[in-house]
Scaffold this active site. Structure first.
Site, PDB file in Angstrom:
ATOM      1  N   HIS A  22       0.833  -1.210   0.000  1.00 50.31           N
ATOM      2  CA  HIS A  22       0.000   0.000   0.000  1.00 50.31           C
ATOM      3  C   HIS A  22       0.864   1.254   0.000  1.00 50.31           C
ATOM      4  O   HIS A  22       0.653   2.170  -0.806  1.00 50.31           O
ATOM      5  CB  HIS A  22      -0.904  -0.036   1.241  1.00 50.31           C
ATOM      6  CG  HIS A  22      -1.715   1.195   1.481  1.00 50.31           C
ATOM      7  ND1 HIS A  22      -3.091   1.207   1.411  1.00 50.31           N
ATOM      8  CD2 HIS A  22      -1.359   2.467   1.827  1.00 50.31           C
ATOM      9  CE1 HIS A  22      -3.536   2.427   1.678  1.00 50.31           C
ATOM     10  NE2 HIS A  22      -2.501   3.209   1.940  1.00 50.31           N
ATOM     11  N   GLU A  23       1.845   1.304   0.897  1.00 55.33           N
ATOM     12  CA  GLU A  23       2.683   2.501   1.015  1.00 55.33           C
ATOM     13  C   GLU A  23       3.523   2.737  -0.238  1.00 55.33           C
ATOM     14  O   GLU A  23       3.729   3.880  -0.651  1.00 55.33           O
ATOM     15  CB  GLU A  23       3.571   2.405   2.254  1.00 55.33           C
ATOM     16  CG  GLU A  23       2.815   2.491   3.573  1.00 55.33           C
ATOM     17  CD  GLU A  23       1.938   3.727   3.676  1.00 55.33           C
ATOM     18  OE1 GLU A  23       2.388   4.822   3.280  1.00 55.33           O
ATOM     19  OE2 GLU A  23       0.787   3.607   4.134  1.00 55.33           O
ATOM     20  N   HIS A  47       2.099   4.843  -3.005  1.00 54.21           N
ATOM     21  CA  HIS A  47       2.012   6.290  -2.761  1.00 54.21           C
ATOM     22  C   HIS A  47       3.228   7.052  -3.295  1.00 54.21           C
ATOM     23  O   HIS A  47       3.241   8.286  -3.241  1.00 54.21           O
ATOM     24  CB  HIS A  47       1.906   6.569  -1.262  1.00 54.21           C
ATOM     25  CG  HIS A  47       0.549   6.355  -0.672  1.00 54.21           C
ATOM     26  ND1 HIS A  47      -0.618   6.734  -1.293  1.00 54.21           N
ATOM     27  CD2 HIS A  47       0.171   5.809   0.521  1.00 54.21           C
ATOM     28  CE1 HIS A  47      -1.644   6.436  -0.515  1.00 54.21           C
ATOM     29  NE2 HIS A  47      -1.200   5.878   0.588  1.00 54.21           N
ATOM     30  N   ASP A  97      -5.432   8.177  -1.253  1.00 55.06           N
ATOM     31  CA  ASP A  97      -6.298   7.395  -0.365  1.00 55.06           C
ATOM     32  C   ASP A  97      -7.736   7.821  -0.624  1.00 55.06           C
ATOM     33  O   ASP A  97      -8.344   8.554   0.150  1.00 55.06           O
ATOM     34  CB  ASP A  97      -5.913   7.613   1.105  1.00 55.06           C
ATOM     35  CG  ASP A  97      -4.597   6.943   1.457  1.00 55.06           C
ATOM     36  OD1 ASP A  97      -4.441   5.749   1.127  1.00 55.06           O
ATOM     37  OD2 ASP A  97      -3.724   7.597   2.049  1.00 55.06           O
TER      38      ASP A  97
END
Length: 375
Positions: free
Chosen positions: A318-319, A322, A333
């Site tokens: 997920h990170e 970004h 998000d």
């Protein structure tokens, strides 16, 4: 502008009920809250949230206009139509065990105000005329409760501001420039690990294993984009974006694994004081830096056996989405948790970090038996 309460259905695939889950069968309600932006100074913005309903609500602050962390609360366009660079943080919050302090209580017909300085999270040093707008979704609980029972989409008014660049430049940045005094170790010439922040051997082992698992999950997910159209459509809605989704998974796999040079730096610990309550990990996209928080290690398993649950591997995945060094434009998000992520439009889903983490986790549960053991 008013907010329409959107009540999504629970997934029949998800084993546990996540902290942001929305019960099946709850009807779409009337407009209940209103979000209005107004100028409160050179670069200060005031958001006024009004409960138009006849019952009290508990509004979860995470990833909303009310978030106390320096998250992206508004989009800002300059006079030439270009979006202003965001310099704040993008946290991943823990879904479960939500505490009362994470919420704001709003009585019927009541209002709450939240002010923030956009110069602390955006470079406005050029000054001039800017247009601001806020949109998102607020998870809702009943009065005094912490169980999420609904979610409210919001679209604010457009706010036009004429900003003095010199005054804006004097505002302290919420997240400064990352400074490192120790060496960097590159995992197979990919993601650099800041060894100064990884003096704890167990944390270093956990992060190394999570990166390897992220690489495996992302690689398998990239293949599944073409091989499992039903699953792809569940998360990303439109086949025209399949190549973009596949490419991002491939980029995350490459950044996590051992091939050629990468562009992110990963920290075992919090060097920038971003680990507020409930934060598992966070990214500074303007610097391509990722930081793990204490509960990343204490509260998450390496890889969960439960569909759509959070774990270390998919939190790392997920990170990484970004970071613009992984793929541009980097993910936002837009929708958090399975119900909110799968309720997004195709255009929003393809740019939503949790859509990638949830697709990888939800589709590849057998990976739990393939997780690379820690060194």
């Amino acid at each position: 502008m008013q907010v329409i309460v959107a009540l999504a259905a629970l997934s029949s695939l998800a084993a546990p009920a996540l902290g942001f889950s929305i019960p099946r069968g709850v009807p779409v309600s009337q407009s209940m809250i209103d979000v209005k932006l107004s100028a409160a100074g050179n670069s200060m913005v005031k958001a006024t949230i009004t409960n138009n309903g006849d019952r009290a609500l508990n509004l979860l602050k995470f990833h909303t206009i009310m978030d106390s962390n320096p998250t992206r609360k508004v989009t800002i366009e300059s006079q030439d139509g270009k979006e202003v660079q965001f310099t704040g943080m993008m946290p991943r919050y823990k879904h479960t065990d939500l505490k009362p302090t994470y919420f704001i209580s709003l009585p019927p017909k009541g209002t709450v105000e939240h002010s923030f300085d956009i110069a602390s999270t955006h470079d406005l040093s050029r000054g001039g005329k800017f247009t601001l707008k806020a949109e998102g979704m607020v998870p809702l609980a009943e009065e005094n409760g912490t169980t999420i029972t609904g979610a409210a989409k919001y679209n604010s008014n457009e706010l036009h501001m004429d900003i003095d660049g010199n005054k804006a430049a004097s505002v302290e940045r919420a997240m400064g420039i990352v400074k490192r005094s120790g060496p960097l170790t590159r995992i197979g010439k990919r993601t650099s690990i800041d060894m100064q922040s990884c003096s704890n051997r167990q944390e270093l082992q956990a992060l190394t294993a999570a990166l390897r698992a992220s690489a495996q999950l992302s690689s398998m997910a990239a293949q599944a984009v073409q091989q499992n159209q039903e699953k792809y459509m569940e998360y990303f809605k439109d086949p025209q974006y399949a190549q973009t989704v596949q490419s991002r998974f491939q980029s995350v796999a490459q950044e996590s694994s051992s091939t050629s040079g990468g562009g992110t730096t990963y920290h075992c610990t919090d060097l920038m004081n971003g680990c507020e309550q409930g934060v598992l990990a966070y990214t500074l996209p303007s610097q391509n830096e990722v930081f793990n928080c204490p509960i990343y290690y204490s509260d998450l398993p390496p890889l969960s056996n439960e569909c759509h649950a959070q774990d270390q591997a998919t939190t790392t995945l997920h990170e990484l989405t970004h970071n613009p060094a992984v793929q541009e434009p980097f993910c936002e998000d837009n929708g958090y948790g399975y119900e909110r992520a799968t309720a997004l439009s195709a255009e929003k889903a393809v740019q939503n970090a949790d859509s990638y983490a949830l697709f990888a986790n939800g589709k590849f549960l057998p990976m739990s038996s393939m997780l690379v053991t820690q060194d």
